[in-house]
Each structure stands twice: as C-alpha cells, then as structure tokens.
Design a protein around this motif. Structure first.
Motif, PDB file in Angstrom:
ATOM      1  N   ILE A  74      -1.447 -16.506 -15.492  1.00 46.09           N
ATOM      2  CA  ILE A  74      -1.894 -16.082 -14.170  1.00 46.09           C
ATOM      3  C   ILE A  74      -3.393 -15.819 -14.237  1.00 46.09           C
ATOM      4  CG2 ILE A  74      -1.672 -14.348 -12.345  1.00 46.09           C
ATOM      5  CD1 ILE A  74       1.157 -13.763 -13.384  1.00 46.09           C
ATOM      6  N   ASP A  75      -4.128 -16.298 -13.260  1.00 44.18           N
ATOM      7  CA  ASP A  75      -5.571 -16.072 -13.192  1.00 44.18           C
ATOM      8  C   ASP A  75      -5.807 -14.723 -12.525  1.00 44.18           C
ATOM      9  OD1 ASP A  75      -8.269 -16.454 -13.368  1.00 44.18           O
ATOM     10  OD2 ASP A  75      -8.401 -17.798 -11.645  1.00 44.18           O
ATOM     11  N   ALA A  76      -6.197 -13.730 -13.330  1.00 48.69           N
ATOM     12  CA  ALA A  76      -6.300 -12.358 -12.839  1.00 48.69           C
ATOM     13  C   ALA A  76      -7.748 -11.929 -12.683  1.00 48.69           C
ATOM     14  CB  ALA A  76      -5.588 -11.402 -13.799  1.00 48.69           C
ATOM     15  N   SER A  77      -8.062 -11.319 -11.550  1.00 50.47           N
ATOM     16  CA  SER A  77      -9.353 -10.683 -11.307  1.00 50.47           C
ATOM     17  C   SER A  77      -9.098  -9.185 -11.218  1.00 50.47           C
ATOM     18  CB  SER A  77      -9.967 -11.207 -10.011  1.00 50.47           C
ATOM     19  OG  SER A  77     -11.193 -10.575  -9.735  1.00 50.47           O
ATOM     20  N   VAL A  78      -9.769  -8.389 -12.071  1.00 50.25           N
ATOM     21  CA  VAL A  78      -9.474  -6.966 -12.158  1.00 50.25           C
ATOM     22  C   VAL A  78     -10.780  -6.176 -12.154  1.00 50.25           C
ATOM     23  CG1 VAL A  78      -8.077  -5.215 -13.309  1.00 50.25           C
ATOM     24  CG2 VAL A  78      -7.566  -7.642 -13.686  1.00 50.25           C
ATOM     25  N   ARG A  79     -10.846  -5.183 -11.282  1.00 56.34           N
ATOM     26  CA  ARG A  79     -12.036  -4.350 -11.170  1.00 56.34           C
ATOM     27  C   ARG A  79     -12.221  -3.479 -12.413  1.00 56.34           C
ATOM     28  NH1 ARG A  79     -14.533  -3.033  -6.625  1.00 56.34           N
ATOM     29  NH2 ARG A  79     -14.579  -0.822  -7.223  1.00 56.34           N
ATOM     30  N   PRO A  80     -13.462  -2.976 -12.634  1.00 55.87           N
ATOM     31  CA  PRO A  80     -13.682  -2.063 -13.757  1.00 55.87           C
ATOM     32  C   PRO A  80     -12.732  -0.868 -13.702  1.00 55.87           C
ATOM     33  CG  PRO A  80     -15.773  -2.727 -12.783  1.00 55.87           C
ATOM     34  CD  PRO A  80     -14.701  -3.251 -11.884  1.00 55.87           C
ATOM     35  N   ARG A  81     -12.074  -0.594 -14.820  1.00 58.02           N
ATOM     36  CA  ARG A  81     -11.114   0.512 -14.934  1.00 58.02           C
ATOM     37  C   ARG A  81     -10.015   0.412 -13.881  1.00 58.02           C
ATOM     38  NH1 ARG A  81     -11.852   2.810 -19.925  1.00 58.02           N
ATOM     39  NH2 ARG A  81     -14.092   2.800 -20.392  1.00 58.02           N
ATOM     40  N   GLY A  82      -9.730  -0.789 -13.408  1.00 61.08           N
ATOM     41  CA  GLY A  82      -8.756  -0.971 -12.344  1.00 61.08           C
ATOM     42  C   GLY A  82      -7.522  -1.726 -12.788  1.00 61.08           C
ATOM     43  N   THR A  83      -6.639  -1.993 -11.826  1.00 62.95           N
ATOM     44  CA  THR A  83      -5.427  -2.763 -12.075  1.00 62.95           C
ATOM     45  C   THR A  83      -5.269  -3.816 -10.988  1.00 62.95           C
ATOM     46  OG1 THR A  83      -4.043  -1.218 -10.808  1.00 62.95           O
ATOM     47  CG2 THR A  83      -4.243  -0.829 -13.187  1.00 62.95           C
ATOM     48  N   ALA A  84      -4.505  -4.833 -11.306  1.00 60.82           N
ATOM     49  CA  ALA A  84      -4.143  -5.869 -10.337  1.00 60.82           C
ATOM     50  C   ALA A  84      -2.660  -6.148 -10.496  1.00 60.82           C
ATOM     51  CB  ALA A  84      -4.957  -7.140 -10.564  1.00 60.82           C
ATOM     52  N   ASP A  85      -1.927  -6.159  -9.375  1.00 57.12           N
ATOM     53  CA  ASP A  85      -0.484  -6.382  -9.397  1.00 57.12           C
ATOM     54  C   ASP A  85      -0.141  -7.764  -8.873  1.00 57.12           C
ATOM     55  OD1 ASP A  85       0.115  -3.845 -10.383  1.00 57.12           O
ATOM     56  OD2 ASP A  85       0.212  -2.964  -8.371  1.00 57.12           O
ATOM     57  N   PHE A  86       0.866  -8.371  -9.500  1.00 58.57           N
ATOM     58  CA  PHE A  86       1.412  -9.644  -9.062  1.00 58.57           C
ATOM     59  C   PHE A  86       2.926  -9.510  -8.976  1.00 58.57           C
ATOM     60  CE2 PHE A  86      -2.558 -10.477 -11.208  1.00 58.57           C
ATOM     61  CZ  PHE A  86      -3.201 -11.371 -10.362  1.00 58.57           C
ATOM     62  N   THR A  87       3.506 -10.113  -7.952  1.00 55.74           N
ATOM     63  CA  THR A  87       4.950 -10.072  -7.749  1.00 55.74           C
ATOM     64  C   THR A  87       5.525 -11.464  -7.971  1.00 55.74           C
ATOM     65  OG1 THR A  87       4.706  -8.296  -6.131  1.00 55.74           O
ATOM     66  CG2 THR A  87       6.802  -9.474  -6.148  1.00 55.74           C
ATOM     67  N   ILE A  88       6.588 -11.538  -8.765  1.00 56.18           N
ATOM     68  CA  ILE A  88       7.234 -12.813  -9.084  1.00 56.18           C
ATOM     69  C   ILE A  88       8.648 -12.776  -8.531  1.00 56.18           C
ATOM     70  CG2 ILE A  88       7.831 -14.433 -10.920  1.00 56.18           C
ATOM     71  CD1 ILE A  88       5.811 -12.975 -12.713  1.00 56.18           C
ATOM     72  N   MET A  89       9.047 -13.848  -7.854  1.00 54.52           N
ATOM     73  CA  MET A  89      10.379 -13.919  -7.253  1.00 54.52           C
ATOM     74  C   MET A  89      10.882 -15.361  -7.315  1.00 54.52           C
ATOM     75  SD  MET A  89       9.004 -13.455  -3.346  1.00 54.52           S
ATOM     76  CE  MET A  89       7.935 -12.150  -3.950  1.00 54.52           C
ATOM     77  N   PRO A  90      12.192 -15.558  -7.260  1.00 55.78           N
ATOM     78  CA  PRO A  90      12.714 -16.923  -7.237  1.00 55.78           C
ATOM     79  C   PRO A  90      12.211 -17.666  -6.001  1.00 55.78           C
ATOM     80  CG  PRO A  90      14.469 -15.338  -7.697  1.00 55.78           C
ATOM     81  CD  PRO A  90      13.275 -14.545  -7.243  1.00 55.78           C
ATOM     82  N   GLY A  91      12.077 -18.965  -6.117  1.00 58.74           N
ATOM     83  CA  GLY A  91      11.645 -19.773  -4.990  1.00 58.74           C
ATOM     84  C   GLY A  91      10.861 -20.981  -5.434  1.00 58.74           C
ATOM     85  N   THR A  92      10.516 -21.830  -4.485  1.00 54.21           N
ATOM     86  CA  THR A  92       9.765 -23.051  -4.764  1.00 54.21           C
ATOM     87  C   THR A  92       8.301 -22.831  -4.412  1.00 54.21           C
ATOM     88  OG1 THR A  92      11.694 -24.418  -4.278  1.00 54.21           O
ATOM     89  CG2 THR A  92       9.541 -25.506  -4.263  1.00 54.21           C
TER      90      THR A  92
END
Length: 398
Positions: A74-92
């Motif tokens: 996953i290509d993640a962009s994250v701020r300094p001292r921060g977090t980034a969330d991604f949600t994964i689910m079934p599907g096309t």
C-alpha cells in the motif's frame, strides 16, 4: 523497505480489516508499506487469491499490489508523528494505474529494463555478451516525467534503425542524421534520455567480489525471472554464469532487484553459490574521467554527480548513489592506474562477504533536470532514505 509489523488478535470472518500505519519521525513519510496478505485473507475469511478492496480514510478506493513473496503493498502518506488508516474489505477493485514496470527486450540484445515514476534502469543480457561488447554494470535512463515511457523509447529507437540505414546507403546523410536526432533515446525529446556510460564497470550499483585489490567484474546475466511487475513494485531475479574466485572454480552470483513507486533507489539482494570462504565484496559507482571530484563518501553511502557521456553539451548531471543500511567496513575510491575509455575508477563500499550470506543494499539515481537539482539535494535525499530504511514505518492490523 523493511517494515515493523504489530499483529493484533484476529476475530474470524470480519467484514473488514483496518491497517494503521504509524510514523514515529518528525518528517513527512511517503512510501510503500507491506502487510502479510495471508493475514488479510484469514481475517476476512476469504480464500487466497480472492479479490478485495482497499480504501483510505476518506473512503476512496486506492491501488495496491500483492507481491510474489506474499506482501500486500500500500502506498502510504503519513504526517510527522501521525498515523494513516486503510480499510480492506472483500470486493472487486477498480482498475489500477501502473507506476512501475519492466521486461526483457530480446529485440535489443536481451536488455532487461525497468522504470518507476522517477527513473529507469537496465541490465545487459546474454545476447549482448555474445557480441563481445563489454557492458557489465547497471545502466541509468533519466526521466523527467512520472509516466511510463521506456517501452516507447525502445520502440521509437529500434523501429527507425532500418530507415536510417537506408538513407545512409542512399547517400542522404543529412536526412539520416535528422531522423536519428529525432528518434534516438540518446537525445532528450522532452521526457529524458540515455546518457550514462557503463562499459566494463559497475555502472550504477552493481556488486563484485574482490581478488586482492581488484574487482572481479560481473558480465551479463545468464537467466532471469520477473517476480513482480507493477503496479507498485517491479522485482527480477538475475542469475549469472560461473566464474573463478581463488580456489573456487564454480562461483555463481544471484541477484534479486526490486524497484518501488516513488523511490529514487532500488533494493539489491546478492548472494553467491560455490564460495567456500569469506571474500571481500564491493558495490558502487563508476567514476568518469570528466569529473573525478564530485563524490560524497559517508560511513554507509557513496554518492556521485556523474557528468554524463557529453558534459560540455549536455550541461547537466546525473546523481547516482549506493546506500548500505546494514553497514560496510569501508567506503572509498578505487582509481585505475590508467583510465580507459573515460572510466577512471569506482567509488565503492566494501564488506567481507560470508559464504551463503544474502547481503542487501540499495542503489539509485536522480537527474538535475527533474526532482533533484544539486549534489547537496541528492545528499539530503540519500540520507533521509537511509534513515527511513533504518526506522521503518510501523504497521498494525486489526
């Protein structure tokens, strides 16, 4: 990049999976993160290979890749001292844009060339070796566009060779020269070019075992296997012909090279079969006679502002570098007593290679007409890349 992974307890057959990427640095981070895809399948209760969707915090679908070694990228962009969330689910998932790709070019003496959204590289194959041409190391093709365009360069260059020869044979020299200038990938037509000299050298980042103070330079690869081919990562395994190191008569070099979206550096993992005792190994950069001074040596990196194949007319620089996040025993210049064909020596990092060890380092490049304007900028980018490799983003899944 190597990534730390924190695994939360799984509950069976969840509707979705949340991946949280944490940045402990004081700087913005943008890079690929890796999640074991088997954990995603298990958490969602779907079979291996079934499709799924990845969404960012805004609910938008984002592209991803499953690598040959079982990693969800996953290509993640994250701020300094921060977090980034991604949600994964079934599907096309929706169709994904490709940022990284490569292939073998048998139409061009078995080159294997690959590119990402920053630059392109190639290594030379058995068809070229059979011609007797000496081109050993890794070549750099500079770009100033994020678009994939190596395929176009090869097609334009190779398709016009017969026409150019016809014009020359007909005595139409000026027309032949004009067509060559308009179609060759050795000239910049607004998207970059090939102007990096390799020859019988390491080029940009190749490895070589040492015999005393001399490098045993590799020739062209013998066999290859493409393991990943986009949209975010290209990976190729290269296997070389047997050669002799001291008393060992059947040493075989293997490399796995990967290139990620957004990175100026490729990952190199090298190992040798048939080596029975420790041997020094060097990895580094060719130094060209036109500029033997524009080098920067750190304790775990070597950088160089390459002057190109025609410095006075090109008037730009190619920045190349080799990073050793696992350390080296020395970085140094190794200059030839007598420069040959513009090759004055190498800037290298040297390790003591242990038999059967897999050693990993990184090689890469940038262009002064693209995203890195000066050698000082290249030093900063290289040092920040090293720091990122040594303090990876943390990934948790629940």
């Amino acid at each position: 990049m190597a990534l730390g992974l924190l695994l939360a307890p799984f509950s069976a057959n969840a509707d979705n999976v949340t991946v949280t990427v944490s940045n402990s640095d004081d700087v913005q981070r943008q890079e690929l993160v890796e999640v074991p895809v088997s954990d995603v399948y298990a958490k969602l209760g779907i079979k291996q290979g079934e499709s799924f969707i990845v969404k960012n915090s805004l609910g938008q679908q984002v592209a991803y890749q499953v690598s040959y070694d079982g990693k969800l990228l996953i290509d993640a962009s994250v701020r300094p001292r921060g977090t980034a969330d991604f949600t994964i689910m079934p599907g096309t998932p929706k169709p994904m844009k490709t940022f990284v790709t490569g292939r073998q070019y048998p139409e061009r003496v078995d080159d294997i060339a690959w590119e990402n959204d920053r630059t392109a590289y190639r290594v030379y194959g058995p068809a070229l070796q059979r011609t007797g041409e000496q081109a050993f190391g890794i070549d750099v093709w500079v770009k100033n566009t994020p678009d994939l365009e190596v395929e176009k360069r090869y097609a334009t260059e190779l398709s016009n060779h017969p026409k150019i020869q016809e014009l020359k044979q007909a005595g139409k020299t000026e027309e032949a020269l004009e067509m060559e200038q308009e179609t060759t990938y050795h000239f910049d037509h607004g998207y970059g070019l090939d102007c990096y000299k390799v020859g019988p050298t390491l080029g940009c980042g190749a490895p070589a075992l040492m015999s005393g103070d001399d490098m045993i330079l590799p020739y062209c690869y013998n066999t290859y296997k493409i393991l990943d081919n986009g949209p975010f990562r290209f990976t190729v395994q290269l296997d070389y012909n047997p050669f002799t190191v001291g008393d060992d008569k059947n040493v075989v070099e293997h490399r796995i090279i990967s290139c990620d979206k957004g990175s100026n550096f490729c990952k190199m993992t090298v190992w040798y079969e048939g080596l029975t005792k420790p041997c020094d190994m060097a990895a580094g950069l060719v130094i060209h006679s036109e500029d033997t001074q524009s080098l920067v040596f750190g304790k775990n990196y070597v950088l160089y502002a390459d002057p190109t194949d025609n410095p006075t007319k090109q008037n730009f620089q190619i920045y190349v570098g080799v990073l050793f996040p696992n350390g080296v025993k020395a970085t140094k210049k190794m200059m030839y007593d007598t420069p040959s064909n513009g090759n004055a020596g190498h800037g290298v990092g040297v390790i003591t290679y242990q038999p059967n060890e897999k050693y990993t380092y990184y090689f890469g490049s940038a262009w002064s007409k693209n995203d890195v304007r000066t050698l000082n900028e290249w030093k900063l980018r290289s040092e920040e890349t090293l720091k990122a490799l040594q303090t990876p983003l943390k990934v948790s899944i629940k």
